[in-house]
Scaffold this motif. Structure first.
Motif, PDB file in Angstrom:
ATOM      1  N   GLU A   1     -19.236  28.453  -1.874  1.00  0.00           N
ATOM      2  CA  GLU A   1     -20.571  28.506  -2.481  1.00  0.00           C
ATOM      3  C   GLU A   1     -21.659  28.141  -1.476  1.00  0.00           C
TER       4      GLU A   1
ATOM      5  N   ARG B   1     -26.112  32.174   3.637  1.00  0.00           N
ATOM      6  CA  ARG B   1     -26.297  33.569   4.022  1.00  0.00           C
ATOM      7  C   ARG B   1     -27.428  34.219   3.228  1.00  0.00           C
ATOM      8  N   ARG B   2     -27.472  33.929   1.941  1.00  0.00           N
ATOM      9  CA  ARG B   2     -28.517  34.503   1.087  1.00  0.00           C
ATOM     10  C   ARG B   2     -29.912  34.032   1.521  1.00  0.00           C
TER      11      ARG B   2
ATOM     12  N   ILE C   1     -17.182  32.156   2.597  1.00  0.00           N
ATOM     13  CA  ILE C   1     -16.973  32.556   1.200  1.00  0.00           C
ATOM     14  C   ILE C   1     -17.106  31.411   0.190  1.00  0.00           C
TER      15      ILE C   1
ATOM     16  N   LYS D   1     -16.183  29.891  -5.078  1.00  0.00           N
ATOM     17  CA  LYS D   1     -17.148  30.780  -4.412  1.00  0.00           C
ATOM     18  C   LYS D   1     -18.523  30.702  -5.072  1.00  0.00           C
ATOM     19  N   ASN D   2     -18.541  30.371  -6.352  1.00  0.00           N
ATOM     20  CA  ASN D   2     -19.792  30.217  -7.086  1.00  0.00           C
ATOM     21  C   ASN D   2     -19.877  28.806  -7.639  1.00  0.00           C
TER      22      ASN D   2
ATOM     23  N   CYS E   1     -21.584  28.383   1.913  1.00  0.00           N
ATOM     24  CA  CYS E   1     -21.744  29.449   2.907  1.00  0.00           C
ATOM     25  C   CYS E   1     -22.518  30.628   2.320  1.00  0.00           C
ATOM     26  N   ILE E   2     -22.199  30.985   1.086  1.00  0.00           N
ATOM     27  CA  ILE E   2     -22.877  32.104   0.433  1.00  0.00           C
ATOM     28  C   ILE E   2     -24.368  31.803   0.263  1.00  0.00           C
ATOM     29  N   ASN E   3     -24.695  30.588  -0.143  1.00  0.00           N
ATOM     30  CA  ASN E   3     -26.097  30.208  -0.306  1.00  0.00           C
ATOM     31  C   ASN E   3     -26.835  30.236   1.034  1.00  0.00           C
TER      32      ASN E   3
ATOM     33  N   TYR F   1     -19.047  33.411  10.789  1.00  0.00           N
ATOM     34  CA  TYR F   1     -18.282  33.264   9.554  1.00  0.00           C
ATOM     35  C   TYR F   1     -16.919  33.933   9.723  1.00  0.00           C
TER      36      TYR F   1
END
Length: 246
Positions: free
Chosen positions: A223, A229-230, A221, A98-99, A225-227, A243
């Motif tokens: 890394e 969204r941010r 969820i 995720k990270n 996808c999270i980037n 998502y």
């Protein structure tokens, strides 16, 4: 908002640009910008054994949408065997983090892509090779400006006699990172050009989550996808990407 490109002087008089496109939001926004600047696009996509091979279908769609003069899909899937267990992008046995973790990095992947793209550029007389690396990619060594400048110099040396004789054109490798742009700024630029088409790009490291109606959507969820969204949130653009995990 415009890419300033002071260091590489991106001018449409160069005419042709080879764009390395994965199907993801960064490379497609970069390509859309070059199209807006009146470059003739020659898009190249690599099948390197990635678990997210769905991105290739998105690259095909955008190559047509951006009216690419040619779209080459280069099969280097043998890289999956060469990479072995070195990274999560080609090794399906590893869990996608995720990270950021170093196993997300596929060793010298961009170096391989850029070298092949340069060979094509020298064949068609293009002077620009572009890829979507931005300042937020600083965890990735082959996305940093110092790498881009170094490989550009090295590849020109690789055919310096042809360049000196006029048989080849000196190439310039360019990315948004060269001009100090992060992911959110690329997205803002891409959105101004593409509008809601930007949500049809594919960022997910997985090969998609199946919905009840048979669609593939982003996991939401990993890394990447999270980037994604941010970055939309940072520039206050309503993210219409679907998502699986909201």
């Amino acid at each position: 908002m415009k890419f300033k490109s002071k260091k590489n002087k991106l001018e449409s008089s160069f005419s042709a640009a080879v764009c390395i496109v994965s199907g993801g939001i960064d490379s497609l926004c970069t390509s859309a910008y070059l199209k807006k600047q009146k470059f003739d696009l020659y898009i190249i996509t690599f099948s390197y054994g990635q678990r997210s091979n769905l991105e290739i279908e998105y690259a095909k769609k955008f190559a047509k949408y951006l009216d690419s003069k040619q779209h080459k899909i280069v099969d280097i899937s043998f890289m999956k065997d060469i990479y072995g267990e070195t990274n999560v992008l080609t090794d399906n046995k590893q869990k996608i983090p995720k990270n950021f973790e170093y196993n997300i990095i596929a060793p010298i992947r961009n170096a391989i892509f850029i070298t092949i793209a340069t060979a094509w550029a020298m064949n068609i007389g293009a002077k620009i090779i572009a890829y979507g690396a931005h300042t937020g990619d600083n965890n990735y060594p082959d996305c940093r400006p110092e790498f881009t400048k170094s490989i550009s110099k090295t590849l020109n040396l690789g055919d310096i006699d042809g360049i000196s004789s006029g048989l080849r054109k000196k190439i310039s490798i360019w990315s948004p990172a060269i001009d100090g742009l992060d992911k959110s700024k690329i997205i803002r630029i891409g959105y101004e050009i593409l509008g809601d088409k930007i949500f049809e790009t594919w960022s997910c490291y997985s090969n998609g989550i199946d919905t009840k109606d048979g669609k593939k959507i982003h996991c939401g969820i990993c890394e990447s996808c999270i980037n994604r969204r941010r970055a939309f949130k940072k520039v206050s653009i309503d993210d219409k990407t679907e998502y699986a995990n909201q």
